[in-house]
Write a protein that holds these residues in place. Structure first.
Motif, PDB file in Angstrom:
ATOM      1  N   GLY A   1       0.804  -1.216   0.000  1.00  0.00           N
ATOM      2  CA  GLY A   1       0.000   0.000   0.000  1.00  0.00           C
ATOM      3  C   GLY A   1       0.834   1.262   0.000  1.00  0.00           C
ATOM      4  O   GLY A   1       0.427   2.284  -0.573  1.00  0.00           O
ATOM      5  N   HIS A   2       2.022   1.208   0.629  1.00  0.00           N
ATOM      6  CA  HIS A   2       2.877   2.397   0.661  1.00  0.00           C
ATOM      7  C   HIS A   2       3.370   2.749  -0.741  1.00  0.00           C
ATOM      8  O   HIS A   2       3.539   3.923  -1.068  1.00  0.00           O
ATOM      9  N   LEU A   3       3.582   1.735  -1.589  1.00  0.00           N
ATOM     10  CA  LEU A   3       4.028   2.000  -2.955  1.00  0.00           C
ATOM     11  C   LEU A   3       2.927   2.666  -3.774  1.00  0.00           C
ATOM     12  O   LEU A   3       3.189   3.585  -4.557  1.00  0.00           O
ATOM     13  N   ASN A   4       1.707   2.207  -3.597  1.00  0.00           N
ATOM     14  CA  ASN A   4       0.578   2.834  -4.278  1.00  0.00           C
ATOM     15  C   ASN A   4       0.418   4.284  -3.815  1.00  0.00           C
ATOM     16  O   ASN A   4       0.166   5.191  -4.628  1.00  0.00           O
ATOM     17  N   TRP A   5       0.581   4.504  -2.508  1.00  0.00           N
ATOM     18  CA  TRP A   5       0.466   5.867  -1.973  1.00  0.00           C
ATOM     19  C   TRP A   5       1.544   6.764  -2.577  1.00  0.00           C
ATOM     20  O   TRP A   5       1.259   7.909  -2.971  1.00  0.00           O
ATOM     21  N   ILE A   6       2.770   6.271  -2.663  1.00  0.00           N
ATOM     22  CA  ILE A   6       3.865   7.089  -3.198  1.00  0.00           C
ATOM     23  C   ILE A   6       3.586   7.491  -4.648  1.00  0.00           C
ATOM     24  O   ILE A   6       3.803   8.645  -5.039  1.00  0.00           O
ATOM     25  N   TRP A   7       3.095   6.559  -5.459  1.00  0.00           N
ATOM     26  CA  TRP A   7       2.801   6.899  -6.855  1.00  0.00           C
ATOM     27  C   TRP A   7       1.792   8.040  -6.932  1.00  0.00           C
ATOM     28  O   TRP A   7       2.002   9.018  -7.647  1.00  0.00           O
ATOM     29  N   HIS A   8       0.705   7.937  -6.189  1.00  0.00           N
ATOM     30  CA  HIS A   8      -0.327   8.967  -6.263  1.00  0.00           C
ATOM     31  C   HIS A   8       0.128  10.277  -5.635  1.00  0.00           C
ATOM     32  O   HIS A   8      -0.234  11.369  -6.110  1.00  0.00           O
TER      33      HIS A   8
ATOM     34  N   PRO B   1       4.036  15.222 -16.161  1.00  0.00           N
ATOM     35  CA  PRO B   1       5.223  14.863 -16.939  1.00  0.00           C
ATOM     36  C   PRO B   1       5.047  13.477 -17.550  1.00  0.00           C
ATOM     37  O   PRO B   1       4.089  12.768 -17.219  1.00  0.00           O
ATOM     38  N   PRO B   2       5.957  13.061 -18.419  1.00  0.00           N
ATOM     39  CA  PRO B   2       5.863  11.712 -18.992  1.00  0.00           C
ATOM     40  C   PRO B   2       5.908  10.641 -17.900  1.00  0.00           C
ATOM     41  O   PRO B   2       6.496  10.855 -16.830  1.00  0.00           O
ATOM     42  N   PRO B   3       5.298   9.477 -18.158  1.00  0.00           N
ATOM     43  CA  PRO B   3       5.278   8.409 -17.142  1.00  0.00           C
ATOM     44  C   PRO B   3       6.655   8.006 -16.641  1.00  0.00           C
ATOM     45  O   PRO B   3       6.814   7.675 -15.462  1.00  0.00           O
ATOM     46  N   ASP B   4       7.672   8.025 -17.513  1.00  0.00           N
ATOM     47  CA  ASP B   4       8.997   7.608 -17.046  1.00  0.00           C
ATOM     48  C   ASP B   4       9.586   8.596 -16.055  1.00  0.00           C
ATOM     49  O   ASP B   4      10.333   8.214 -15.151  1.00  0.00           O
ATOM     50  N   VAL B   5       9.229   9.890 -16.193  1.00  0.00           N
ATOM     51  CA  VAL B   5       9.683  10.886 -15.223  1.00  0.00           C
ATOM     52  C   VAL B   5       9.014  10.631 -13.868  1.00  0.00           C
ATOM     53  O   VAL B   5       9.669  10.661 -12.812  1.00  0.00           O
ATOM     54  N   LEU B   6       7.714  10.368 -13.894  1.00  0.00           N
ATOM     55  CA  LEU B   6       7.012  10.023 -12.661  1.00  0.00           C
ATOM     56  C   LEU B   6       7.623   8.772 -12.030  1.00  0.00           C
ATOM     57  O   LEU B   6       7.839   8.710 -10.814  1.00  0.00           O
ATOM     58  N   HIS B   7       7.900   7.767 -12.865  1.00  0.00           N
ATOM     59  CA  HIS B   7       8.461   6.519 -12.365  1.00  0.00           C
ATOM     60  C   HIS B   7       9.777   6.760 -11.630  1.00  0.00           C
ATOM     61  O   HIS B   7       9.984   6.240 -10.514  1.00  0.00           O
ATOM     62  N   GLU B   8      10.673   7.530 -12.241  1.00  0.00           N
ATOM     63  CA  GLU B   8      11.979   7.760 -11.629  1.00  0.00           C
ATOM     64  C   GLU B   8      11.832   8.471 -10.291  1.00  0.00           C
ATOM     65  O   GLU B   8      12.535   8.153  -9.320  1.00  0.00           O
ATOM     66  N   LYS B   9      10.927   9.427 -10.212  1.00  0.00           N
ATOM     67  CA  LYS B   9      10.731  10.150  -8.953  1.00  0.00           C
ATOM     68  C   LYS B   9      10.106   9.240  -7.903  1.00  0.00           C
ATOM     69  O   LYS B   9      10.476   9.289  -6.717  1.00  0.00           O
ATOM     70  N   VAL B  10       9.169   8.416  -8.324  1.00  0.00           N
ATOM     71  CA  VAL B  10       8.560   7.456  -7.395  1.00  0.00           C
ATOM     72  C   VAL B  10       9.624   6.511  -6.838  1.00  0.00           C
ATOM     73  O   VAL B  10       9.631   6.215  -5.634  1.00  0.00           O
ATOM     74  N   ILE B  11      10.520   6.035  -7.688  1.00  0.00           N
ATOM     75  CA  ILE B  11      11.580   5.138  -7.229  1.00  0.00           C
ATOM     76  C   ILE B  11      12.456   5.833  -6.190  1.00  0.00           C
ATOM     77  O   ILE B  11      12.828   5.251  -5.159  1.00  0.00           O
ATOM     78  N   ASP B  12      12.795   7.099  -6.436  1.00  0.00           N
ATOM     79  CA  ASP B  12      13.595   7.843  -5.468  1.00  0.00           C
ATOM     80  C   ASP B  12      12.895   7.925  -4.119  1.00  0.00           C
ATOM     81  O   ASP B  12      13.510   7.732  -3.063  1.00  0.00           O
ATOM     82  N   VAL B  13      11.607   8.241  -4.125  1.00  0.00           N
ATOM     83  CA  VAL B  13      10.869   8.357  -2.871  1.00  0.00           C
ATOM     84  C   VAL B  13      10.741   6.983  -2.209  1.00  0.00           C
ATOM     85  O   VAL B  13      10.882   6.858  -0.983  1.00  0.00           O
ATOM     86  N   ALA B  14      10.489   5.951  -3.010  1.00  0.00           N
ATOM     87  CA  ALA B  14      10.339   4.610  -2.449  1.00  0.00           C
ATOM     88  C   ALA B  14      11.623   4.146  -1.766  1.00  0.00           C
ATOM     89  O   ALA B  14      11.573   3.496  -0.710  1.00  0.00           O
ATOM     90  N   LYS B  15      12.781   4.471  -2.349  1.00  0.00           N
ATOM     91  CA  LYS B  15      14.044   4.085  -1.722  1.00  0.00           C
ATOM     92  C   LYS B  15      14.211   4.733  -0.354  1.00  0.00           C
ATOM     93  O   LYS B  15      14.840   4.166   0.538  1.00  0.00           O
ATOM     94  N   ALA B  16      13.645   5.924  -0.195  1.00  0.00           N
ATOM     95  CA  ALA B  16      13.828   6.686   1.037  1.00  0.00           C
ATOM     96  C   ALA B  16      12.510   6.822   1.807  1.00  0.00           C
ATOM     97  O   ALA B  16      12.321   7.783   2.539  1.00  0.00           O
ATOM     98  N   TYR B  17      11.618   5.824   1.684  1.00  0.00           N
ATOM     99  CA  TYR B  17      10.273   5.994   2.237  1.00  0.00           C
ATOM    100  C   TYR B  17      10.278   6.158   3.751  1.00  0.00           C
ATOM    101  O   TYR B  17       9.362   6.761   4.317  1.00  0.00           O
ATOM    102  N   ARG B  18      11.311   5.644   4.420  1.00  0.00           N
ATOM    103  CA  ARG B  18      11.364   5.777   5.881  1.00  0.00           C
ATOM    104  C   ARG B  18      11.726   7.203   6.320  1.00  0.00           C
ATOM    105  O   ARG B  18      11.435   7.583   7.452  1.00  0.00           O
ATOM    106  N   THR B  19      12.388   7.957   5.446  1.00  0.00           N
ATOM    107  CA  THR B  19      12.962   9.243   5.863  1.00  0.00           C
ATOM    108  C   THR B  19      12.602  10.421   4.952  1.00  0.00           C
ATOM    109  O   THR B  19      12.991  11.554   5.244  1.00  0.00           O
ATOM    110  N   TYR B  20      11.873  10.190   3.852  1.00  0.00           N
ATOM    111  CA  TYR B  20      11.624  11.250   2.877  1.00  0.00           C
ATOM    112  C   TYR B  20      10.956  12.465   3.507  1.00  0.00           C
ATOM    113  O   TYR B  20      11.143  13.617   3.079  1.00  0.00           O
TER     114      TYR B  20
END
Length: 274
Positions: free
Chosen positions: A151-158, A183-202
């Motif tokens: 669920g946290h991954l779905n939340w980060i995307w939105h 922005p294009p989906p790949d731009v969203l994807h890259e930003k989501v990945i960055d946030v997901a990597k740091a989800y404990r501290t973002y």
């Protein structure tokens, strides 16, 4: 070519990107939250092509920068880790650019260690009423926990998507629509990945920037400063007010560093090279 590396700081490591001639004058770029320095790569490349050495770290607790952090770090914590990263890279003085959360970190560094900053650029700064500050601290960047359903991954995307659509992102009505498109989906994807990597501290740098008392601190800035804001920035409504807080700052609306990086780089260098 943009290269990547790590530098040791107290209790952790800072990840950074670098571009441009190694013997050229250095400009350090501090990114907005959420995400990482990856969002500044187009601006890095544009500045490097114009003869600057460009360093763009991930702020502590974001992207690939990780280490020990207080439960409630203030903005000076992030400025201290930035200073340590610059020490590790052998950068005694630089031009310093910060956008949104990165602007608060850059301002704090210039106040605490003015000799380290030759010229300062702030790009997009929010000044909130007490009521709005309390609401944003409560709602804008919640702490996340992983769960077995992802669920946290779905939340980060939105969350990432909606920051482009509304300001604040959680106010999803017509009054708060940004109307800038996605922005294009790949731009969203890259930003989501960055946030997901740091989800404990973002959320920690976000909240520190929201708490940072800019009205009290910005008058203490002594370095030559460009008080900028990008065209279409949701924080443009506070541009004149925040610029007026900084002694002798030059106020200017600049092209968006993400949508028009070449033009933005030219605008920044007109100030940095003056």
């Amino acid at each position: 070519m943009t290269r990547r590396g790590f530098v040791d700081v107290a209790g952790g490591q800072v990840h950074y990107r670098a571009a441009g001639p190694e013997d050229a004058p250095v400009v350090v770029l501090i990114h907005a939250s959420p995400g990482s320095s990856s969002g500044l790569v187009p601006l890095m490349e544009a500045l490097a092509a114009r003869g600057r050495r460009v360093i763009a770290p991930d702020t502590m607790g974001n992207g690939d920068s990780a280490g020990d952090m207080p439960d409630v770090p203030e903005i000076d914590f992030f400025a201290d880790r930035l200073a340590e990263a610059l020490d590790g890279l052998g950068i005694a003085q630089c031009d310093l650019y910060g956008t949104h959360t990165g602007g608060s970190i850059a301002a704090a560094l210039s106040i605490a260690r003015p000799a380290r900053v030759r010229r300062l650029v702030l790009d997009g700064i929010g000044l909130y009423s007490d009521e709005m500050q309390a609401e944003i601290l409560d709602r804008y960047a919640p702490a996340l926990e992983a769960d077995l359903h992802g669920g946290h991954l779905n939340w980060i995307w939105h969350f990432v998507r909606d920051t482009y659509m509304f300001w604040p992102w959680y106010a999803t009505d017509a009054v708060h629509a940004r109307k800038i498109g996605l922005p294009p989906p790949d731009v969203l994807h890259e930003k989501v990945i960055d946030v997901a990597k740091a989800y404990r501290t973002y959320h920690l740098s976000y909240r520190a920037a929201f708490r940072f008392d800019k009205r009290a601190e910005f008058p203490r800035i002594t370095r030559p400063t460009l008080a900028a804001c990008g065209e279409g920035d949701m924080l443009l409504q506070w541009h004149a007010e925040y610029a007026a807080l900084i002694p002798e700052a030059e106020a200017r609306v600049i092209p968006s560093v993400t949508a028009r990086p070449d033009e933005a780089a030219a605008a920044l260098l007109r100030f940095l090279d003056a």
